[in-house]
Design a protein around this motif. Structure first.
Motif, PDB file in Angstrom:
ATOM      1  N   ALA A  84      -6.391  11.161  10.138  1.00  0.00           N
ATOM      2  CA  ALA A  84      -5.622  12.410  10.045  1.00  0.00           C
ATOM      3  C   ALA A  84      -6.048  13.228   8.827  1.00  0.00           C
ATOM      4  CB  ALA A  84      -4.124  12.109   9.997  1.00  0.00           C
ATOM      5  N   SER A  85      -6.333  12.552   7.714  1.00  0.00           N
ATOM      6  CA  SER A  85      -6.776  13.254   6.510  1.00  0.00           C
ATOM      7  C   SER A  85      -8.118  13.938   6.733  1.00  0.00           C
ATOM      8  CB  SER A  85      -6.900  12.277   5.338  1.00  0.00           C
ATOM      9  OG  SER A  85      -5.647  11.778   4.994  1.00  0.00           O
ATOM     10  N   GLU A  86      -9.002  13.249   7.416  1.00  0.00           N
ATOM     11  CA  GLU A  86     -10.319  13.824   7.676  1.00  0.00           C
ATOM     12  C   GLU A  86     -10.214  15.040   8.595  1.00  0.00           C
ATOM     13  OE1 GLU A  86     -14.085  14.277   6.627  1.00  0.00           O
ATOM     14  OE2 GLU A  86     -12.751  12.783   5.776  1.00  0.00           O
ATOM     15  N   LEU A  87      -9.276  15.014   9.535  1.00  0.00           N
ATOM     16  CA  LEU A  87      -9.060  16.177  10.398  1.00  0.00           C
ATOM     17  C   LEU A  87      -8.574  17.387   9.598  1.00  0.00           C
ATOM     18  CD1 LEU A  87      -7.281  14.844  13.631  1.00  0.00           C
ATOM     19  CD2 LEU A  87      -9.629  15.685  13.403  1.00  0.00           C
ATOM     20  N   ALA A  88      -7.723  17.128   8.611  1.00  0.00           N
ATOM     21  CA  ALA A  88      -7.142  18.210   7.808  1.00  0.00           C
ATOM     22  C   ALA A  88      -8.074  18.672   6.690  1.00  0.00           C
ATOM     23  CB  ALA A  88      -5.817  17.748   7.216  1.00  0.00           C
ATOM     24  N   ARG A  89      -9.104  17.899   6.386  1.00  0.00           N
ATOM     25  CA  ARG A  89      -9.976  18.166   5.247  1.00  0.00           C
ATOM     26  C   ARG A  89     -10.594  19.568   5.243  1.00  0.00           C
ATOM     27  NH1 ARG A  89     -15.263  17.051   3.767  1.00  0.00           N
ATOM     28  NH2 ARG A  89     -15.485  16.510   1.597  1.00  0.00           N
ATOM     29  N   PRO A  90     -11.180  20.060   6.331  1.00  0.00           N
ATOM     30  CA  PRO A  90     -11.784  21.404   6.275  1.00  0.00           C
ATOM     31  C   PRO A  90     -10.770  22.499   5.919  1.00  0.00           C
ATOM     32  CG  PRO A  90     -12.558  20.238   8.221  1.00  0.00           C
ATOM     33  CD  PRO A  90     -11.461  19.411   7.617  1.00  0.00           C
ATOM     34  N   GLU A  91      -9.594  22.412   6.494  1.00  0.00           N
ATOM     35  CA  GLU A  91      -8.547  23.395   6.200  1.00  0.00           C
ATOM     36  C   GLU A  91      -8.100  23.297   4.736  1.00  0.00           C
ATOM     37  OE1 GLU A  91      -4.012  24.162   7.682  1.00  0.00           O
ATOM     38  OE2 GLU A  91      -5.467  23.531   9.184  1.00  0.00           O
ATOM     39  N   MET A  92      -7.981  22.085   4.245  1.00  0.00           N
ATOM     40  CA  MET A  92      -7.586  21.887   2.851  1.00  0.00           C
ATOM     41  C   MET A  92      -8.663  22.428   1.908  1.00  0.00           C
ATOM     42  SD  MET A  92      -4.637  20.567   3.160  1.00  0.00           S
ATOM     43  CE  MET A  92      -4.257  20.079   1.506  1.00  0.00           C
ATOM     44  N   MET A  93      -9.929  22.213   2.235  1.00  0.00           N
ATOM     45  CA  MET A  93     -11.021  22.713   1.399  1.00  0.00           C
ATOM     46  C   MET A  93     -10.959  24.229   1.271  1.00  0.00           C
ATOM     47  SD  MET A  93     -12.855  20.202   0.202  1.00  0.00           S
ATOM     48  CE  MET A  93     -14.318  21.084  -0.287  1.00  0.00           C
ATOM     49  N   VAL A  94     -10.715  24.916   2.380  1.00  0.00           N
ATOM     50  CA  VAL A  94     -10.627  26.378   2.354  1.00  0.00           C
ATOM     51  C   VAL A  94      -9.428  26.812   1.508  1.00  0.00           C
ATOM     52  CG1 VAL A  94     -10.152  28.411   3.780  1.00  0.00           C
ATOM     53  CG2 VAL A  94     -11.851  26.735   4.517  1.00  0.00           C
ATOM     54  N   MET A  95      -8.296  26.148   1.688  1.00  0.00           N
ATOM     55  CA  MET A  95      -7.099  26.487   0.926  1.00  0.00           C
ATOM     56  C   MET A  95      -7.338  26.309  -0.575  1.00  0.00           C
ATOM     57  SD  MET A  95      -3.295  24.811   1.144  1.00  0.00           S
ATOM     58  CE  MET A  95      -3.781  23.335   0.241  1.00  0.00           C
ATOM     59  N   TYR A  96      -7.915  25.166  -0.976  1.00  0.00           N
ATOM     60  CA  TYR A  96      -8.170  24.918  -2.396  1.00  0.00           C
ATOM     61  C   TYR A  96      -9.218  25.885  -2.946  1.00  0.00           C
ATOM     62  CZ  TYR A  96      -5.626  20.494  -1.804  1.00  0.00           C
ATOM     63  OH  TYR A  96      -4.676  19.538  -1.547  1.00  0.00           O
ATOM     64  N   GLU A  97     -10.250  26.144  -2.169  1.00  0.00           N
ATOM     65  CA  GLU A  97     -11.286  27.083  -2.611  1.00  0.00           C
ATOM     66  C   GLU A  97     -10.682  28.463  -2.863  1.00  0.00           C
ATOM     67  OE1 GLU A  97     -15.212  29.164  -0.683  1.00  0.00           O
ATOM     68  OE2 GLU A  97     -14.940  27.016  -0.307  1.00  0.00           O
ATOM     69  N   ASN A  98      -9.848  28.929  -1.947  1.00  0.00           N
ATOM     70  CA  ASN A  98      -9.202  30.234  -2.132  1.00  0.00           C
ATOM     71  C   ASN A  98      -8.329  30.253  -3.384  1.00  0.00           C
ATOM     72  OD1 ASN A  98     -10.409  31.330   0.124  1.00  0.00           O
ATOM     73  ND2 ASN A  98      -8.693  30.855   1.470  1.00  0.00           N
TER      74      ASN A  98
END
Length: 190
Positions: A84-98
């Motif tokens: 589940a964490s790996e599925l959410a990882r791309p979205e989290m990366m974008v959120m943190y980057e922003n």
């Protein structure tokens, strides 16, 4: 004479999820699906006799939606959390980057491969966030721990002081798949 029969009630969300889990191939009686008030959510508890394995994870995730999934078997639970964490990882990366771009912390972000040790990397993250190196982060094993000094009772001051550091660490640990944890709140006075 015709008698009006009331329409059958619509299935509850729990019943819908139960059917979806059965459609995933889980064994009847091997799992429970019930609303838990203390969680403010439906909790799906999957026992070992449900016949679930890693190949069922995608179907289970889709069946559960945003509800809480718990496996009674510790290894399966950890594997599902990783999935589940790996599925959410791309979205989290974008959120943190922003978040880093908004706060001006994106440019010059430290790269893990530029540091010989995790301790040196943690210190670089602190410096990047404007915190004195080795003052709020420490390394334990293969993880970075947030352990700020002093009195944490002034919440507003605490948030102002450490919000950038937490954003920096969240991005770094997600990007590099590092373990991150918090020292317990036993330091916070009642």
């Amino acid at each position: 004479m015709m008698i009006d029969v009331p329409p059958a009630p619509l299935p509850t969300q729990e019943q819908v999820i139960e059917q979806r889990l059965l459609d995933c191939g889980l064994e009847p009686g091997g799992f429970t699906v019930r609303y838990e008030g203390y969680l403010q959510s439906i909790e799906i508890v999957i026992a070992s006799n449900a016949g679930a394995d890693a190949e069922n994870f995608a179907c289970i995730k889709e069946a559960a939606g945003y509800e809480i999934v718990t496996f009674q078997d510790g290894e399966m639970s950890a594997a599902y959390m990783d999935y589940a964490s790996e599925l959410a990882r791309p979205e989290m990366m974008v959120m943190y980057e922003n978040r880093l771009k908004e706060t001006g912390l994106w440019n010059g972000f430290p790269s893990r491969e530029d540091f010989g040790s995790l301790r040196e990397f943690a210190e670089a993250l602190e410096a990047h966030a404007g915190i004195e190196p080795a003052s709020a982060l420490r390394v334990s094993g293969d993880g970075i721990l947030f352990d700020p000094p002093g009195d944490s009772s002034d919440f507003v001051d605490f948030v102002e002081r450490y919000s950038n550091l937490l954003a920096v660490v969240a991005y770094a640990t997600t990007k590099d798949r590092l373990n991150f944890g918090f020292i317990g709140n036993e330091k916070i006075a009642d």
